[in-house]
Design a protein around this motif. Structure first.
Motif, mmCIF file in Angstrom:
data_model
loop_
_atom_site.group_PDB
_atom_site.id
_atom_site.type_symbol
_atom_site.label_atom_id
_atom_site.label_comp_id
_atom_site.label_asym_id
_atom_site.label_seq_id
_atom_site.Cartn_x
_atom_site.Cartn_y
_atom_site.Cartn_z
ATOM 1 N N THR A 234 78.133 -40.714 74.788
ATOM 2 C CA THR A 234 77.600 -42.037 74.458
ATOM 3 C C THR A 234 77.177 -42.772 75.726
ATOM 4 O O THR A 234 76.108 -43.396 75.772
ATOM 5 C CB THR A 234 78.643 -42.864 73.679
ATOM 6 O OG1 THR A 234 78.979 -42.160 72.475
ATOM 7 C CG2 THR A 234 78.119 -44.247 73.337
ATOM 8 N N PRO B 75 73.461 -46.223 64.352
ATOM 9 C CA PRO B 75 73.381 -45.075 63.445
ATOM 10 C C PRO B 75 73.912 -43.775 64.077
ATOM 11 O O PRO B 75 74.519 -42.947 63.394
ATOM 12 C CB PRO B 75 71.899 -44.942 63.103
ATOM 13 C CG PRO B 75 71.257 -46.179 63.570
ATOM 14 C CD PRO B 75 72.170 -46.868 64.527
ATOM 15 N N LEU B 76 73.707 -43.617 65.381
ATOM 16 C CA LEU B 76 74.231 -42.445 66.084
ATOM 17 C C LEU B 76 75.754 -42.421 66.011
ATOM 18 O O LEU B 76 76.357 -41.391 65.678
ATOM 19 C CB LEU B 76 73.763 -42.448 67.544
ATOM 20 C CG LEU B 76 74.446 -41.461 68.489
ATOM 21 C CD1 LEU B 76 74.270 -40.027 68.027
ATOM 22 C CD2 LEU B 76 73.911 -41.640 69.899
ATOM 23 N N THR C 95 76.940 -41.559 62.575
ATOM 24 C CA THR C 95 76.767 -40.117 62.341
ATOM 25 C C THR C 95 77.873 -39.320 63.027
ATOM 26 O O THR C 95 78.465 -38.421 62.421
ATOM 27 C CB THR C 95 75.383 -39.654 62.843
ATOM 28 O OG1 THR C 95 74.370 -40.395 62.169
ATOM 29 C CG2 THR C 95 75.187 -38.162 62.592
ATOM 30 N N ILE D 275 73.287 -33.657 68.222
ATOM 31 C CA ILE D 275 73.159 -34.929 67.500
ATOM 32 C C ILE D 275 72.721 -36.019 68.477
ATOM 33 O O ILE D 275 71.777 -36.773 68.205
ATOM 34 C CB ILE D 275 74.475 -35.300 66.797
ATOM 35 C CG1 ILE D 275 74.815 -34.260 65.716
ATOM 36 C CG2 ILE D 275 74.384 -36.706 66.187
ATOM 37 C CD1 ILE D 275 76.211 -34.420 65.101
ATOM 38 N N LEU E 137 69.110 -47.349 68.074
ATOM 39 C CA LEU E 137 69.623 -46.203 67.312
ATOM 40 C C LEU E 137 71.085 -45.878 67.644
ATOM 41 O O LEU E 137 71.657 -44.963 67.053
ATOM 42 C CB LEU E 137 68.746 -44.971 67.565
ATOM 43 C CG LEU E 137 67.330 -45.043 66.992
ATOM 44 C CD1 LEU E 137 66.568 -43.766 67.311
ATOM 45 C CD2 LEU E 137 67.348 -45.304 65.491
ATOM 46 N N TYR F 71 69.005 -37.983 68.376
ATOM 47 C CA TYR F 71 68.810 -39.435 68.338
ATOM 48 C C TYR F 71 68.048 -39.923 69.565
ATOM 49 O O TYR F 71 67.191 -40.803 69.462
ATOM 50 C CB TYR F 71 70.156 -40.160 68.222
ATOM 51 C CG TYR F 71 70.609 -40.344 66.792
ATOM 52 C CD1 TYR F 71 70.256 -41.478 66.075
ATOM 53 C CD2 TYR F 71 71.398 -39.386 66.161
ATOM 54 C CE1 TYR F 71 70.674 -41.654 64.773
ATOM 55 C CE2 TYR F 71 71.820 -39.556 64.861
ATOM 56 C CZ TYR F 71 71.451 -40.692 64.158
ATOM 57 O OH TYR F 71 71.860 -40.857 62.863
ATOM 58 N N TYR G 281 74.000 -41.222 76.941
ATOM 59 C CA TYR G 281 72.927 -41.681 76.056
ATOM 60 C C TYR G 281 72.469 -43.085 76.469
ATOM 61 O O TYR G 281 71.278 -43.351 76.596
ATOM 62 C CB TYR G 281 73.445 -41.661 74.618
ATOM 63 C CG TYR G 281 72.476 -42.160 73.570
ATOM 64 C CD1 TYR G 281 71.629 -41.280 72.912
ATOM 65 C CD2 TYR G 281 72.444 -43.499 73.203
ATOM 66 C CE1 TYR G 281 70.758 -41.735 71.929
ATOM 67 C CE2 TYR G 281 71.580 -43.956 72.228
ATOM 68 C CZ TYR G 281 70.735 -43.072 71.585
ATOM 69 O OH TYR G 281 69.877 -43.521 70.616
ATOM 70 N N ALA H 122 64.397 -38.940 69.096
ATOM 71 C CA ALA H 122 63.801 -39.770 68.042
ATOM 72 C C ALA H 122 63.536 -41.177 68.558
ATOM 73 O O ALA H 122 62.460 -41.759 68.312
ATOM 74 C CB ALA H 122 64.718 -39.808 66.815
ATOM 75 N N GLY H 123 64.502 -41.735 69.291
ATOM 76 C CA GLY H 123 64.323 -43.075 69.843
ATOM 77 C C GLY H 123 63.188 -43.139 70.840
ATOM 78 O O GLY H 123 62.392 -44.086 70.843
#
Length: 159
Positions: free
Chosen positions: A102, A123-124, A127, A18, A120, A22, A105, A25-26
């Motif tokens: 996190t 939303p991450l 989720t 997940i 993002l 993200y 990320y 995608a980002g």
């Protein structure tokens, strides 16, 4: 005895995937679609922030995995939990692995100079919260009962 097929939290996907999804995608949005001006941060500060986020994130994940290993329970949420871990880093946060992921990320977003990746983050987290954490907490409460429920009242979910 609990049926092995139902003795899992039923998370929507492996949490590292997940986070990776993200992140990718980002990065794709940042460099192929949006093309922002990047973060307005001096290089030395940027790399200090990256280093701190990555070290803290990796340390959190490693500390959590070490506690799971010491307890003899698997870390992947698609395997049945065999023990309830509340020692070590778990005394401070109920989700040190997700906190660590996190931070990693965030470190990678800053390293890539990609504000869209940062956009993002909310939303991450939503989720991860609804697709993973809520399901895991329900599973743990069902499996370990009052001791786990008391733990949730005394230790914060993130920090």
């Amino acid at each position: 005895m609990t049926d092995t097929k139902s003795d899992i939290p039923g998370v929507i996907a492996p949490p590292p995937l997940i986070f990776l999804g993200y992140l990718l995608a980002g990065l794709a949005l940042e460099f192929l679609v949006v093309r922002t001006q990047g973060l307005d941060m001096p290089g030395s500060l940027r790399w200090t922030v990256v280093t701190l986020f990555l070290i803290a994130g990796i340390a959190s994940v490693v500390a959590a995995l070490a506690r799971f290993r010491a307890a003899g329970t698997p870390a992947p949420p698609w395997q049945p939990a065999t023990a309830f871990v509340a020692q070590g880093i778990y005394r401070f946060t109920r989700n040190p692995m997700y906190l660590g992921m996190t931070l990693i990320y965030l470190g990678l977003a800053v390293a890539a100079n990609a504000p869209v990746v940062l956009w993002l983050l909310l939303p991450l987290i939503v989720t991860i919260h609804y697709g993973v954490i809520v399901r895991e907490e329900r599973y743990m409460a069902d499996k370990f009962g009052v001791p786990y429920i008391n733990y949730t009242h005394n230790v914060p979910r993130w920090l």
